[in-house]
Design an enzyme around this catalytic site. Structure first.
Site, mmCIF file in Angstrom:
data_model
loop_
_atom_site.group_PDB
_atom_site.id
_atom_site.type_symbol
_atom_site.label_atom_id
_atom_site.label_comp_id
_atom_site.label_asym_id
_atom_site.label_seq_id
_atom_site.Cartn_x
_atom_site.Cartn_y
_atom_site.Cartn_z
ATOM 1 N N ASP A 75 0.799 -1.225 0.000
ATOM 2 C CA ASP A 75 0.000 0.000 0.000
ATOM 3 C C ASP A 75 0.831 1.273 0.000
ATOM 4 O O ASP A 75 0.518 2.225 -0.712
ATOM 5 C CB ASP A 75 -0.930 -0.004 1.228
ATOM 6 N N ASP A 78 4.941 0.817 3.840
ATOM 7 C CA ASP A 78 4.894 -0.399 4.651
ATOM 8 C C ASP A 78 4.543 -1.580 3.747
ATOM 9 O O ASP A 78 4.636 -1.484 2.531
ATOM 10 C CB ASP A 78 3.887 -0.225 5.795
ATOM 11 N N TYR A 226 -6.965 3.206 9.331
ATOM 12 C CA TYR A 226 -6.208 3.846 8.262
ATOM 13 C C TYR A 226 -7.071 4.237 7.068
ATOM 14 O O TYR A 226 -6.901 5.312 6.501
ATOM 15 C CB TYR A 226 -5.067 2.925 7.796
ATOM 16 N N GLU A 433 4.855 10.960 3.083
ATOM 17 C CA GLU A 433 4.243 9.659 2.827
ATOM 18 C C GLU A 433 4.119 9.437 1.319
ATOM 19 O O GLU A 433 3.943 10.373 0.537
ATOM 20 C CB GLU A 433 2.842 9.621 3.457
#
Length: 462
Positions: A75, A78, A226, A433
């Site tokens: 995703d 991670d 999330y 991110e």
């Protein structure tokens, strides 16, 4: 005749303004973005893997009854495989490819784009183990986030989570149906057998989504932390509309319009992303039907976005602090789609160019790893923060202050705050991110801008 000539000249003038205003190599950006997706691959990598620091990983991913769940994409930085965002990513990539195939072909990237899309759809087909049963997540976030290193070195438990008739998820099943319907269109003239297979799975998943109603994160509990979903009406409508586009079966259009009314999707949304697809629904229905209700809804959304949505001092549409650039790229892409439907084309195309060019350097820096001036050096991404193998990799790699040893080419980072401020630090995930869905609308918008450049070239030739 004179009027038609004026319309053509006006279109050419619009395209000239658009192209002349951009100094960026959109073809190169497409190439790099596809490399980002290749860096996110899970499972056994193909012989033509182009990311030298990646290898086979998570080869033991299995369902609760031993089903093969290898493949798909990690995703983010991670190593959880998350079906909801992977599916929305795939729908947007497929929509962009269907609309702007010439951009990929001219860049020499059509083969890689098809491969990127199929890598996801192959995984969804594996996850759809029976008509009313779909795996939606592999890996546990809490376990996964104790690990910092390479996916090739994973040695933790990777549980798999699913939805079924007793534990439904209309949003997850609906979005996966939309993705596979879109993929079936992409492969219709490339691999008819595969296209038919995708379409059959899409139809089954849509029926599952409509017959057994519920929010997927109530079945897959860890997802709420999330990627919570707040409704499923948009996904049901989205799936029905894509199935109509793929089949031309009026039953699907009837159902899409029924869902549209029932779930009150005519109201103007403020954003377009994995959890809020109403703007995409409105624009897709406008393209499919040309009905005033949908055309006006699409225009209301894009006019609001262009004219009234909050912007940073340098002109970036600012919708949310998480995925700032993703949000801006997504609305740029869907408003390019609205422009293609004949709605304020000059206005929306110029808006899209300004948003994308902000990300490529007009802001004073690039936000795409490996492209342009002063691009991000420390994306929040475990694998690319590791030294070359066989050197061990762990939390020391996270804590080291230097740039990532491996270049995560093409990744679009989350981006700046409302004042255009940005920090290129690995630990600052709000800024740095990277995720599958961050690149999806962005890549498709870039393809749209390249498509417009190619239209100008063709117009000049004639």
């Amino acid at each position: 005749m004179q009027m038609m000539k004026c319309v053509v000249l006006s279109m050419v003038a619009t395209l000239i303004v658009l192209v002349a205003a951009s100094d960026y190599n959109y073809s190169k950006v497409l190439e790099l973005s596809l490399l980002f997706y290749e860096a996110q691959r899970s499972g056994k990598l193909p012989p033509d893997n182009r990311v030298p620091w990646r290898g086979d990983s998570a080869l033991n991913d299995r369902g609760q009854n031993g089903e093969d769940l290898t493949g798909g994409y990690y995703d983010a930085g991670d190593f959880v495989k998350f079906g909801f965002t992977m599916a929305s990513t795939t729908t947007l990539l497929a929509w962009g490819y269907l609309s702007y195939k010439d951009a990929y072909e001219s860049a020499g990237q059509a083969k890689f784009a098809l491969s990127a899309i199929k890598w996801a759809s192959d995984y969804f087909i594996k996850c759809h183990v029976s008509p009313n049963e779909l795996y939606g997540q592999v890996g546990d976030f809490n376990l996964d986030h104790t690990f910092w290193g390479r996916p090739e070195d994973l040695n933790m438990s990777r549980p798999a989570y699913k939805i079924d008739a007793q534990h439904p998820g209309s949003d997850l099943a609906g979005e996966t149906a939309a993705a596979l319907a879109a993929v079936s269109l992409v492969f219709r003239h490339v691999n008819q057998g595969y296209a038919s297979k995708c379409l059959e799975h899409a139809k089954q998943l849509y029926r599952f989504a409509t017959q057994y109603r519920g929010l997927y994160h109530e079945a897959i509990k860890g997802a709420a932390q999330y990627y919570e979903s707040t409704d499923y009406g948009d996904e049901l409508t989205w799936a029905a509309a894509w199935l109509y586009k793929a089949t031309e079966d009026s039953q699907y259009l009837d159902e899409a319009e029924h869902h549209y009314m029932k779930f009150r999707l005519k109201e103007r949304p403020n954003e377009f992303f994995y959890n809020k697809k109403v703007a995409g629904v409105q624009i897709l229905l406008a393209q499919l039907t040309r009905q005033p209700e949908y055309m006006e809804a699409a225009q209301a959304f894009c006019d609001f976005t262009v004219n009234y949505q909050k912007k940073t001092p340098k002109g970036l549409v600012y919708i949310d602090k998480f995925g700032t650039l993703c949000h801006a790229a997504n609305v740029a892409f869907v408003c390019l789609q609205a422009a293609d439907a004949g709605i304020s084309p000059a206005k929306y195309r110029d808006f899209a160019r300004r948003q994308i060019d902000y990300m490529l350097g007009d802001s004073g820096r690039s936000f795409v790893v490996g492209f342009g001036h002063n691009y991000p050096k420390q994306p929040h991404h475990a694998a690319s923060s590791c030294p070359p193998r066989p050197t061990p990799c762990g939390w020391d790699a996270f804590n080291q202050g230097g740039e990532n040893p491996q270049l995560l080419k093409g990744a679009l980072v989350s981006g700046p705050d409302e004042n255009d401020h940005y920090m290129d630090k690995r630990e600052e995930y709000v800024y740095n991110e990277v995720t599958l869905d961050y690149n999806a609308g962005f890549q498709s918008a870039v393809a749209g801008l390249r498509h417009l450049q190619l239209q100008l070239i063709d117009t000049n030739k004639t």
